[in-house]
Design a protein around this motif. Structure first.
Motif, PDB file in Angstrom:
ATOM      1  N   TYR A  79       0.827  -1.206   0.000  1.00 53.64           N
ATOM      2  CA  TYR A  79       0.000   0.000   0.000  1.00 53.64           C
ATOM      3  C   TYR A  79       0.864   1.260   0.000  1.00 53.64           C
ATOM      4  N   LEU A  80       1.876   1.302   0.857  1.00 55.50           N
ATOM      5  CA  LEU A  80       2.732   2.490   0.929  1.00 55.50           C
ATOM      6  C   LEU A  80       3.562   2.658  -0.343  1.00 55.50           C
ATOM      7  N   THR A  81       3.946   1.549  -0.970  1.00 52.64           N
ATOM      8  CA  THR A  81       4.691   1.647  -2.234  1.00 52.64           C
ATOM      9  C   THR A  81       3.839   2.319  -3.302  1.00 52.64           C
ATOM     10  N   ILE A  82       2.558   1.920  -3.357  1.00 51.46           N
ATOM     11  CA  ILE A  82       1.644   2.535  -4.337  1.00 51.46           C
ATOM     12  C   ILE A  82       1.464   4.013  -4.040  1.00 51.46           C
ATOM     13  N   GLN A  83       1.216   4.327  -2.754  1.00 48.86           N
ATOM     14  CA  GLN A  83       0.962   5.721  -2.411  1.00 48.86           C
ATOM     15  C   GLN A  83       2.207   6.582  -2.552  1.00 48.86           C
ATOM     16  N   LYS A  84       3.369   6.002  -2.330  1.00 48.42           N
ATOM     17  CA  LYS A  84       4.602   6.786  -2.466  1.00 48.42           C
ATOM     18  C   LYS A  84       4.819   7.205  -3.919  1.00 48.42           C
ATOM     19  N   MET A  85       4.415   6.311  -4.853  1.00 51.68           N
ATOM     20  CA  MET A  85       4.541   6.697  -6.264  1.00 51.68           C
ATOM     21  C   MET A  85       3.566   7.809  -6.619  1.00 51.68           C
ATOM     22  N   ARG A  86       2.434   7.842  -5.911  1.00 54.89           N
ATOM     23  CA  ARG A  86       1.476   8.919  -6.173  1.00 54.89           C
ATOM     24  C   ARG A  86       1.889  10.209  -5.469  1.00 54.89           C
ATOM     25  N   TYR A  87       2.394  10.088  -4.241  1.00 57.15           N
ATOM     26  CA  TYR A  87       2.753  11.262  -3.444  1.00 57.15           C
ATOM     27  C   TYR A  87       4.258  11.261  -3.156  1.00 57.15           C
ATOM     28  N   HIS A  88       5.054  11.025  -4.183  1.00 60.72           N
ATOM     29  CA  HIS A  88       6.489  10.874  -3.970  1.00 60.72           C
ATOM     30  C   HIS A  88       7.138  12.126  -3.403  1.00 60.72           C
ATOM     31  N   ASP A  89       6.493  13.281  -3.598  1.00 63.79           N
ATOM     32  CA  ASP A  89       7.092  14.528  -3.127  1.00 63.79           C
ATOM     33  C   ASP A  89       6.755  14.836  -1.672  1.00 63.79           C
ATOM     34  N   LEU A 104       5.600  12.030   0.664  1.00 65.35           N
ATOM     35  CA  LEU A 104       5.479  10.825   1.472  1.00 65.35           C
ATOM     36  C   LEU A 104       6.772  10.040   1.509  1.00 65.35           C
ATOM     37  N   ASP A 105       7.142   9.631   2.725  1.00 64.84           N
ATOM     38  CA  ASP A 105       8.227   8.678   2.917  1.00 64.84           C
ATOM     39  C   ASP A 105       7.795   7.736   4.046  1.00 64.84           C
ATOM     40  N   PHE A 106       8.360   6.553   4.094  1.00 67.18           N
ATOM     41  CA  PHE A 106       7.945   5.597   5.116  1.00 67.18           C
ATOM     42  C   PHE A 106       9.112   4.698   5.508  1.00 67.18           C
ATOM     43  N   SER A 107       8.989   4.110   6.713  1.00 67.85           N
ATOM     44  CA  SER A 107       9.962   3.131   7.199  1.00 67.85           C
ATOM     45  C   SER A 107       9.207   2.024   7.927  1.00 67.85           C
ATOM     46  N   ILE A 108       9.727   0.795   7.805  1.00 69.51           N
ATOM     47  CA  ILE A 108       9.098  -0.370   8.443  1.00 69.51           C
ATOM     48  C   ILE A 108      10.171  -1.116   9.229  1.00 69.51           C
ATOM     49  N   ASP A 109       9.936  -1.278  10.537  1.00 67.68           N
ATOM     50  CA  ASP A 109      10.876  -1.969  11.416  1.00 67.68           C
ATOM     51  C   ASP A 109      10.140  -3.162  12.043  1.00 67.68           C
ATOM     52  N   GLY A 132       6.489  17.491   3.121  1.00 68.16           N
ATOM     53  CA  GLY A 132       7.008  16.150   3.297  1.00 68.16           C
ATOM     54  C   GLY A 132       6.722  15.574   4.681  1.00 68.16           C
ATOM     55  N   GLY A 133       6.391  14.284   4.724  1.00 71.95           N
ATOM     56  CA  GLY A 133       6.102  13.637   5.995  1.00 71.95           C
ATOM     57  C   GLY A 133       6.562  12.188   5.988  1.00 71.95           C
ATOM     58  N   MET A 134       6.671  11.634   7.196  1.00 72.32           N
ATOM     59  CA  MET A 134       7.164  10.266   7.380  1.00 72.32           C
ATOM     60  C   MET A 134       6.126   9.446   8.134  1.00 72.32           C
ATOM     61  N   ILE A 135       5.898   8.223   7.636  1.00 70.61           N
ATOM     62  CA  ILE A 135       5.071   7.241   8.345  1.00 70.61           C
ATOM     63  C   ILE A 135       5.973   6.090   8.749  1.00 70.61           C
ATOM     64  N   SER A 136       5.980   5.778  10.057  1.00 67.88           N
ATOM     65  CA  SER A 136       6.831   4.711  10.582  1.00 67.88           C
ATOM     66  C   SER A 136       5.957   3.598  11.143  1.00 67.88           C
ATOM     67  N   ILE A 137       6.294   2.367  10.756  1.00 64.36           N
ATOM     68  CA  ILE A 137       5.585   1.188  11.259  1.00 64.36           C
ATOM     69  C   ILE A 137       6.585   0.326  12.008  1.00 64.36           C
ATOM     70  N   GLU A 156       2.985  -0.432  16.168  1.00 63.08           N
ATOM     71  CA  GLU A 156       2.932   1.028  16.231  1.00 63.08           C
ATOM     72  C   GLU A 156       2.879   1.610  14.827  1.00 63.08           C
ATOM     73  N   VAL A 157       1.979   2.561  14.633  1.00 64.61           N
ATOM     74  CA  VAL A 157       1.908   3.344  13.391  1.00 64.61           C
ATOM     75  C   VAL A 157       2.052   4.807  13.806  1.00 64.61           C
ATOM     76  N   LYS A 158       3.127   5.427  13.350  1.00 66.35           N
ATOM     77  CA  LYS A 158       3.461   6.778  13.795  1.00 66.35           C
ATOM     78  C   LYS A 158       3.690   7.672  12.581  1.00 66.35           C
ATOM     79  N   ASP A 159       3.173   8.882  12.658  1.00 70.23           N
ATOM     80  CA  ASP A 159       3.413   9.845  11.570  1.00 70.23           C
ATOM     81  C   ASP A 159       3.750  11.197  12.169  1.00 70.23           C
TER      82      ASP A 159
END
Length: 499
Positions: free
Chosen positions: A357-367, A369-374, A407-412, A425-428
């Motif tokens: 889901y985040l890969t799809i949205q990052k291509m739409r909002y690449h400017d 959106l950024d994300f990290s998954i731990d 620009g914003g970051m979503i961390s999982i 945890e889902v943090k933005d």
């Protein structure tokens, strides 16, 4: 046959007063049984305990006697040759007085005799041991005298006189030890005879007491069983009519208090079962409703249209690698969404679903959106309720990052916790919630009766919380912390379960 029937009636008539007493007493059934068991256990236990204590006492005395005899036997025949030999070597000049071990031998023997006195059980034995100790004291005084004469340079003849005295004392020590040995051996034989007599006497007494206890146990078992059987039988007759009779008939004042309470409890249980059945039906309806709404949210036409538009735009721009990536992500996204109708999937699949889901949205909002998954590897084989994280990520994107307009970051994060719990945890760092909106949202999370809602941006946080509580239990649910203009953090604890 008639004689046996007559005997049975006679026994019943004899026990009838006891049965009536137990039936009419205010004691509970449990107390009656416990009292009977306690009485039998006390009688048998006291007998066995007495035998065990007596046996242990006799065994301790026997072991002590045997130990003292062994110790005395090791001393016997050791004192005279050892001390005489050491002192002769000193007198003859073969060994220096200070280098001799005469004092070590005397101290060792004194220590053994003192220990024997401590464990001796008879006054006469202690007196004999005390005589040996005093003789050893005399022996030490002659050894001291020998040391003084040698230090003064006395001649051989004078030293020989002291040596003769030492020899006489060591002979006396041996004689005293032999006398003590003979005394203890005779006492051991006497104790053995006494033990045999006591054991025979206690065996006869124990057989008598055990016979009496067995008879008492049979009588008590008969009395208690009869005092319990009658009210239980009445209750059984009543419960067989439950299908055709009013449940209130169970509350019968003619029954014992416990049986009447059992009837009232049974009525309450039936009513509670009816309430639980109604609640379960309502819960199943809610689950189906949540599942349908969640599936509708996942197959959101706006999300699908926008993704397809992105694919078309990338294809027109000849960005084939990115087209392949987004199509693969979209395929993975819907594969997990459907999951062959399963409600539970592996955590690794849920994480892959969020990543798609985040890969799809990052291509739409690449400017913006950024994300990290731990993810902790220890959690990957655990199970999770399908589509738990993705709605939270979607809310973080549409209500947090997009409203920030930069620009914003979503961390999982998915981590293993103590006691086999998994922390999610889902943090933005988006726009966050205002204090009033955050307070309202927390109140909604605590409200189990609020309706299912779905917006254009997807499945709401409150709906996810209700779905988690329905599946995992009311003790589980989402926790949310947010600060306006700084971001939001949603956490969840679930048990570690493996497929």
């Amino acid at each position: 046959m008639n004689e046996r029937s007559y005997a049975s009636r006679l026994i019943f008539n004899l026990l009838k007063p006891g049965i009536q007493f137990f039936s009419n007493t205010s004691l509970s059934i449990r107390t009656k049984i416990m009292f009977s068991f306690f009485l039998i256990i006390v009688l048998m236990g006291s007998t066995n305990a007495t035998m065990i204590v007596s046996g242990m006492q006799y065994r301790y005395q026997y072991d002590t006697l045997l130990s003292n005899i062994t110790t005395a036997n090791s001393i016997n025949g050791y004192v005279q040759p050892t001390i005489d030999g050491i002192m002769w070597d000193i007198v003859s000049g073969r060994r220096d007085f200070k280098e001799g071990t005469q004092y070590q031998v005397i101290d060792d023997i004194n220590a053994k005799i003192t220990d024997m006195m401590r464990t001796a059980h008879s006054d006469k034995g202690r007196v004999k041991l005390d005589v040996i100790l005093r003789t050893m004291t005399t022996l030490r005084s002659y050894v001291d005298l020998m040391g003084e004469q040698i230090e003064q340079g006395k001649g051989f003849d004078e030293n020989q006189k002291v040596l003769d005295k030492i020899h006489s004392v060591t002979e006396l020590v041996n004689a005293n030890i032999q006398d003590y040995l003979l005394f203890e051996i005779n006492r051991t034989e006497q104790n053995y005879r006494e033990t045999q007599e006591n054991f025979t006497r206690w065996s006869i007494i124990s057989l008598f007491i055990m016979s009496a206890v067995i008879i008492l146990a049979i009588i008590l078992a008969w009395i208690i069983s009869e005092s319990i059987y009658d009210p239980i039988k009445k209750l059984q007759n009543i419960t067989t009519t439950i299908a055709d009779q009013d449940l209130e008939v169970l509350v019968n004042r003619g029954n014992r208090d416990e049986i009447a309470q059992l009837g009232r409890s049974f009525n309450a249980m039936v009513l509670k079962i009816r309430e639980l059945l109604d609640y379960k039906l309502k819960e199943q309806e809610n689950l189906k409703k949540y599942e349908l709404k969640l599936l509708q949210a996942q197959i959101n036409p706006h999300f699908l249209y926008n993704t397809l538009d992105t694919i078309i735009w990338l294809a027109e721009a000849n960005q084939n690698a990115r087209v392949i990536e987004i199509v693969r992500a979209l395929s993975s996204f819907f594969r997990v969404t459907l999951s062959k109708g399963k409600d539970w999937i592996k955590i690794s699949e849920e994480i892959e679903h969020v990543r798609s889901y985040l890969t799809i949205q990052k291509m739409r909002y690449h400017d913006i959106l950024d994300f990290s998954i731990d993810v902790d590897e220890a959690t990957m084989n655990g199970t999770i309720l399908k589509l738990t994280l993705q709605p939270l990520v979607e809310n973080a994107l549409y209500h947090g990052i997009k409203n920030k307009r930069q620009g914003g970051m979503i961390s999982i994060r998915c981590l293993m916790q103590p006691n086999d719990m998994i922390f999610l945890e889902v943090k933005d760092d988006g726009v966050g919630f205002t204090p009033n909106r955050l307070e309202q949202l927390k109140a909604d999370l605590e409200d189990d009766d609020s309706p299912v809602e779905i917006s254009e941006s997807g499945f709401g946080i409150n709906n996810v919380n209700k779905r988690i509580k329905l599946y995992y239990g009311k003790q589980y649910g989402l926790s949310i912390e947010s600060e306006y203009q700084k971001g939001t953090c949603i956490t969840l604890l679930i048990p570690m379960l493996e497929i």
